[in-house]
Design a protein around this motif. Structure first.
Motif, short mmCIF file in Angstrom:
data_model
loop_
_atom_site.label_atom_id
_atom_site.label_comp_id
_atom_site.label_asym_id
_atom_site.label_seq_id
_atom_site.Cartn_x
_atom_site.Cartn_y
_atom_site.Cartn_z
N ALA A 80 0.91 -1.22 -0.03
CA ALA A 80 0.12 -0.09 -0.01
C ALA A 80 0.78 1.10 0.38
N GLY A 81 0.28 2.30 -0.62
CA GLY A 81 0.96 3.47 -0.69
C GLY A 81 0.22 4.56 -1.19
N LEU A 82 0.26 5.87 -0.57
CA LEU A 82 -0.49 7.00 -1.08
C LEU A 82 0.63 7.86 -1.77
N PRO A 83 0.35 8.03 -3.11
CA PRO A 83 1.61 8.63 -3.93
C PRO A 83 1.66 10.11 -4.03
N ALA A 84 0.35 10.66 -3.36
CA ALA A 84 0.58 12.14 -3.05
C ALA A 84 0.98 12.91 -1.87
N THR A 85 1.42 11.93 -0.78
CA THR A 85 1.48 12.30 0.59
C THR A 85 3.14 12.38 0.74
N PRO A 86 4.38 12.30 -0.02
CA PRO A 86 5.41 12.81 0.48
C PRO A 86 5.41 14.51 0.63
N HIS A 87 5.73 14.59 1.72
CA HIS A 87 5.81 16.27 2.04
C HIS A 87 7.20 16.75 2.24
N HIS A 88 7.48 18.15 1.74
CA HIS A 88 8.97 18.58 1.41
C HIS A 88 8.89 19.97 1.90
N PHE A 89 9.97 20.38 2.58
CA PHE A 89 10.33 21.49 3.11
C PHE A 89 10.20 22.83 1.96
N SER A 90 10.12 24.02 2.44
CA SER A 90 10.04 25.13 1.35
C SER A 90 11.14 25.03 0.31
N ASN A 91 12.41 24.49 0.67
CA ASN A 91 13.41 24.47 0.21
C ASN A 91 13.64 23.43 -0.97
N GLY A 92 12.46 22.39 -0.78
CA GLY A 92 12.29 21.31 -1.84
C GLY A 92 13.06 19.78 -1.19
N ALA A 93 13.55 19.95 -0.04
CA ALA A 93 14.16 18.67 0.64
C ALA A 93 12.97 18.01 1.33
N LEU A 94 13.03 16.54 1.45
CA LEU A 94 11.79 15.73 1.68
C LEU A 94 11.85 15.90 3.26
N GLU A 95 10.77 16.12 3.84
CA GLU A 95 10.44 16.44 5.08
C GLU A 95 9.80 15.15 5.88
N THR A 96 8.76 14.49 4.90
CA THR A 96 7.97 13.33 5.42
C THR A 96 7.92 12.40 4.28
N ALA A 97 8.28 11.31 4.47
CA ALA A 97 8.23 10.36 3.16
C ALA A 97 6.67 9.84 2.80
N GLU A 98 6.38 9.37 1.61
CA GLU A 98 5.15 8.67 1.44
C GLU A 98 4.39 7.88 2.31
N ILE A 99 3.49 7.87 2.70
CA ILE A 99 2.73 6.67 3.58
C ILE A 99 2.71 5.39 2.72
#
Length: 486
Positions: A112-131
């Protein structure tokens, strides 16, 4: 020399089972998620089917139960055919996913995966990975399906005892597609409210606020019950109503306990908070009934139970136990005031016939819970669940005050969208079939609409003729040239 013992866990994951038990599968998480989905399904069927069929007047028991049953079945087919991916698939718009079927074997047995859930900082770096929960996509699809189904079932409570069943058959897929999927993707599936950090742990906004507002809006467009039903609408079976309410309460363990997508510590916290808040709310509602009306009402107790369950839902795994008690006190009193005081004084509540007061029990309680979550969300618990790091409630200082603003904005979006979308859907359907039943159907009830009745009993003023030549049809007895409506 004997070979070393093989642990049971190793046997369970041996190579010969690798196709059915891949390395990423966590059997405990998968089992809990499927149990949670089943508990939520039981809330609708038979829970709300029983509750609706027993809390209404006897002549509407079959119709009310059937509206809930039909909605559940219709949502399942729509969900797997196109609506799941609109809610949890790839991003199409900031508030909507791309439609597509969730039926193929390759899609359903992969992780299972939710493809739209990766969350990034304002500078583009990954903050939270995909669920990516540790179970197959099939489990995720079914878990989210029963949430979509119960939203429609809750909404039905606003239009019982007068909505044309054919219109309801059209309404269910349209509202699911153009309203529910919007809220689900925006808040849960990786939409703009999800990435902004609006907190909705398990559906206070996605399900309860949306169904409460949509139900009230639909009730306006459908029109009121018959004058006789509005004046007197006693439940036909209070004890059976309690059975349905009990299934609803205990089923909420899956409703809130399944939303961490794992059998973890936050899931346990959510289940405990759910029961704390529900119990507190029921007691407060009952106390208020005794103080102001001198009698404890079992129907009132059920309403208090529901408002407590709804209020804790947006923050079940985000707040501490003491906060769940505070939320229970408020959920047992604020919706009570809106229903028992404002509901009898404000013209809009007299003009719109919300049969089971879904606006008060779900919209008011859901909004209240969302705002209180923004106030009480504990930082460490928030870290376990939310994509935006350092999220916390207003009482914890720092950026916590902004969280309350986010909660209000998120609620306004859900309210506005449901007002507009539900109105458009109702107007569209009314061009094709009438939204409201005919006057004859409103007078007679189940027998006129379905040709069936809930109880094979004579009572409630009905008369059994002793003449052999009598014929009965829809509550009308014809005998010796005289016609009598019973």
């Amino acid at each position: 020399m004997s070979s070393p013992p093989v642990s049971s866990s190793a046997v369970a994951y041996e190579a010969w089972t690798s196709l059915a038990v891949p390395d990423w599968l966590n059997k405990g998480d998968n089992a809990w998620q499927m149990v949670s989905a089943t508990l939520v399904g039981i809330q609708s069927m038979p829970g709300l089917v029983i509750l609706y069929g027993s809390i209404v007047k006897k002549k509407w028991a079959v119709n009310s139960a059937f509206m809930a049953l039909y909605a559940f079945a219709a949502v399942v087919i729509c969900w797997v055919t196109w609506a799941y991916k609109m809610s949890f698939g790839e991003k199409l718009l900031p508030f909507w996913g791309k439609a597509g079927p969730a039926l193929g074997q390759r899609f359903l047995i992969k992780q299972a995966g939710l493809p739209a859930t990766p969350h990034h900082f304002s500078n583009g770096a990954l903050e939270t990975a995909e669920i990516e929960p540790f179970y197959p996509m099939a489990t995720m699809v079914w878990f989210q399906c029963v949430f979509a189904a119960i939203a429609l079932v809750i909404l039905a409570g606003s239009v019982l005892a007068r909505m044309n069943f054919k219109a309801w058959m059209m309404f269910v897929p349209l509202w699911l597609t153009f309203s529910y999927t919007i809220g689900a993707f925006s808040l849960w599936g990786g939409g703009f409210l999800f990435h902004w950090g609006v907190m909705d742990y398990s559906g206070g906004y996605v399900i309860h606020l949306s169904s409460g507002i949509a139900g009230f809006t639909a009730a306006y467009w459908v029109g009121p019950r018959s004058k006789r039903d509005r004046e007197r609408f006693p439940p036909n079976n209070v004890l059976l109503m309690l059975a349905g309410a009990g299934l609803l309460w205990l089923g909420w363990a899956g409703f809130n306990g399944g939303d961490p997508y794992a059998a973890n510590t936050d899931s346990s916290m959510a289940v405990l908070n759910t029961n704390i808040c529900a119990a507190t709310s029921l007691l407060v509602w009952t106390w208020l009934d005794v103080i102001f009306f001198k009698k404890p009402s079992v129907i009132g107790a059920v309403q208090g139970m529901i408002t407590g369950l709804v209020c804790i839902t947006p923050g079940a795994g985000l707040v501490q136990g003491w906060a769940a008690i505070v939320m229970g006190v408020l959920s047992g009193s604020v919706p009570w005031f809106s229903m028992m005081v404002l509901g009898k004084k404000l013209k809009i509540f007299q003009m719109v016939d919300d049969t089971l007061a879904v606006f008060h029990t779900h919209a008011v309680a859901g909004l209240l819970g969302g705002i209180l979550t923004g106030l009480f969300a504990e930082p460490n618990l928030s870290t376990l669940f939310l994509p935006v790091t350092n999220s916390k409630g207003g009482i914890y200082g720092g950026p916590g005050g902004v969280q309350i603003l986010k909660q209000i904005v998120g609620a306004l979006f859900i309210i506005g969208w449901n007002l507009v979308a539900t109105s458009i859907i109702c107007v569209f359907i009314n061009f094709i079939v009438p939204l409201r039943m005919t006057e004859e159907e409103l007078l007679i009830g189940d027998d006129a609409v379905h040709g069936e009745e809930a109880y094979a009993l004579w009572g409630d003023g009905e008369k059994l003729s002793i003449y052999k030549d009598d014929t009965t049809h829809h509550g009308i007895i014809v005998s010796s040239g005289a016609t009598q409506v019973v």
